[in-house]
Each structure stands twice: as structure tokens, then as C-alpha cells.
Design an enzyme around this catalytic site. Structure first.
Site, PDB file in Angstrom:
ATOM      1  N   GLU A 131       0.832  -1.210   0.000  1.00 29.80           N
ATOM      2  CA  GLU A 131       0.000   0.000   0.000  1.00 29.80           C
ATOM      3  C   GLU A 131       0.862   1.253   0.000  1.00 29.80           C
ATOM      4  O   GLU A 131       0.600   2.200  -0.742  1.00 29.80           O
ATOM      5  CB  GLU A 131      -0.933   0.024   1.214  1.00 29.80           C
ATOM      6  CG  GLU A 131      -1.818   1.267   1.241  1.00 29.80           C
ATOM      7  CD  GLU A 131      -2.586   1.465   2.532  1.00 29.80           C
ATOM      8  OE1 GLU A 131      -2.823   2.632   2.907  1.00 29.80           O
ATOM      9  OE2 GLU A 131      -2.958   0.453   3.179  1.00 29.80           O
ATOM     10  N   CYS A 198      -8.242   3.785   8.080  1.00 23.73           N
ATOM     11  CA  CYS A 198      -9.548   3.173   7.855  1.00 23.73           C
ATOM     12  C   CYS A 198     -10.198   2.847   9.197  1.00 23.73           C
ATOM     13  O   CYS A 198      -9.631   2.098   9.995  1.00 23.73           O
ATOM     14  CB  CYS A 198      -9.402   1.913   7.014  1.00 23.73           C
ATOM     15  SG  CYS A 198     -10.948   0.997   6.794  1.00 23.73           S
TER      16      CYS A 198
END
Length: 289
Positions: A131, A198
């Protein structure tokens, strides 16, 4: 009678669920599908999908193959990956997590409007993580990655700083980084921090603490490559020192169960529910013998 409970809040996050759903849909009509990197950081789930025809490749492999279909997993990819795919006539099945995709766009927008001589784009994340590589790629490799407070010496505190976070990092750790940068930043220098973690992932920390604390023994099921797994495992151990990391039911040691009346089974965002269920089944079999 021993109680065995599976944490209902553990298991795949929606980004991983979406990636696996995409893979299974493609494999239902295709005999072969390539995936750039492990679709999820769990060897058992990777093996399950491999039997269905999902082949894991790396970035060097991507440069060599042509006219194939390649799935991009939830972690996301840098722009260079899309360029290679276009050059090699590769059809992309893009399963990038929507949260990661939105973060990529934010970082790219900030990079495009920033003066590189006056501004630093900083990413709090694991160096080399898929990521993070995708996020750094939005800045043509110019972003600075901070993994721990010890890395903060990389920054120039006389330049403006725009701080973002890898989506699966700990909020507490992110806030510590923010406080440390604020204590070092020069006068008349702008510092902007963006909590891009998140919440579906971060909310698991308080939940897993409560879950671990109510059991005599905790079995945390995760793959060794899972960054999120390392974070959640540490939280489990804070709440319950009698916590063990396992990757499969075969890792369970009989002596762990001596005198144990309650076992909690939990895992990372990369841990499939079916694997936790196999662990629970193994414990049931052991108690009956």
C-alpha cells in the site's frame, strides 16, 4: 466444559472481501488469472485460490507477460504498474480498496499543487509495504516514509509538511507522530496532518482488547506477512498475556490448554473466517479426546 468463541469482528475487511470476490468471479469464467502479489497476507487463503487458478506474480513477472488478465489486490498500485499493463496489453482487474484509492487521489492532488522546494509529503507507514509503495508512487517517488519516531530525522523542519497515514496503521501511533512533528516544526512553517486510517480497521483495536480480556487463552490466527496482524496481536497481548500467534490448527500446543476453561479465537483483516472455524473445530476435537 471448555468454552470456545470466535471473535465475530475479526476476519477480512471489506477491501479484502472485495478483492477475493473479484478473483472468484473472474475464475468462474476464466481458467487462469494472475494476481500481482499475494491477494491477501494469508498463505492458506492464497493456496485455496491457487487451486481455483489464481497465479501470484511479482512486478518483474508483470514486465514479462503480455495479453493476460491481472488482478490488482486491495493494497493498490503506483501509476507505473498501470503504464506497464498498458504497454503489455494486460487487462487489469482493479480490486484496489476504495479507501486506499481515495487516499491515493488525495496524495496525488497534494503533490501536484505543492512546491517541492518548500514542501514535504510524508507518509506514516511500513517501508516497502504494498500500500505504501502505491502511495509513494503518486508522488513520483518523492514522498518520505516514516515508520517510527526514530525516522523523523529524515524530515526538514524548515519546510512545510503534509502528513498522511497508511490506512491500516494504529491511530495512537499516528497521533504520537503528529505530536512529535509539532514539537520540532520551525516557526512560520506549516504542518498539516490528515488522519487517513480506515475506521473499519482501527475500530478493531478496542473491540479486540475487550474480546481478549474475557478469555483464559487467546489464539490469534494470522499470516506472518500481515502488518495489521502484528498490530492487533500486540493489542491482544496487552489485554491478555496468555495470547499465542498461530497460522493454522496444527500450531496449537496441547500444554496451552491445561486448565483452560475459555478460549477466544481472533485474527487480522487478512484472516479468513473459515480458518478461524477450523481452529475452533480442532479445539472441540481435542476436548473430546
Amino acid at each position: 466444559m471448555r468454552i470456545v468463541e470466535i471473535d465475530q469482528d475479526s476476519g477480512f475487511c471489506f477491501g479484502v472481501v472485495n478483492a477475493i470476490k473479484n478473483a472468484e468471479q473472474e475464475l468462474a469464467s476464466e481458467s487462469d488469472l494472475y494476481c500481482l502479489g499475494d491477494i491477501v497476507h494469508n498463505s492458506q487463503e492464497v493456496a485455496r485460490l491457487k487451486k481455483k487458478g489464481l497465479h501470484t506474480i511479482n512486478h518483474e513477472d508483470l514486465k514479462q507477460i503480455k495479453d493476460k488478465k491481472v488482478l490488482l489486490r486491495a493494497h493498490g498500485e503506483p501509476p507505473s504498474t498501470y503504464t506497464i499493463a498498458q504497454q503489455n496489453n494486460i487487462r487489469i482487474v482493479d480490486a484496489t480498496c476504495p479507501v486506499v484509492l481515495q487516499l491515493q487521489k488525495r496524495i496525488k492532488k497534494q503533490y501536484l499543487i505543492s512546491d517541492p522546494d518548500k514542501t514535504q509529503i510524508v507518509i506514516f507507514g511500513k517501508i516497502g509495504h504494498a500500500e505504501v509503495n502505491g502511495l509513494v508512487g503518486q508522488t513520483e517517488g518523492k514522498a518520505i516514509v516514516i515508520e517510527t519516531k526514530e525516522d523523523l530525522g529524515k524530515l526538514d523542519y524548515n519546510k512545510d509538511i503534509y502528513l498522511f497515514s497508511q490506512t491500516t496503521k494504529s491511530i495512537d501511533d499516528f497521533n504520537e507522530i503528529v505530536e512529535e512533528i509539532q514539537s520540532r516544526i520551525g516557526e512560520k512553517v506549516a504542518f498539516h496532518s490528515f488522519d487517513t486510517i480506515c475506521r473499519q480497521v482501527s475500530n478493531r483495536i478496542p473491540n479486540i482488547r475487550k474480546f481478549a480480556a474475557k478469555h483464559d487463552l487467546v489464539l490469534f490466527v494470522a499470516g506472518e506477512k500481515s502488518s495489521n496482524g502484528k498490530v492487533l496481536l500486540a493489542e491482544c497481548r496487552k489485554a491478555n498475556a496468555n495470547t499465542y500467534l498461530i497460522s493454522s490448527p496444527d500450531d496449537i500446543q496441547p500444554e496451552w490448554l491445561d486448565g483452560i476453561r475459555s478460549v477466544g479465537i481472533c485474527g487480522a483483516t487478512s484472516t479468513p473466517k473459515w480458518l478461524m472455524e477450523e481452529v475452533a473445530e480442532q479445539l472441540t476435537v481435542n476436548s473430546e479426546q
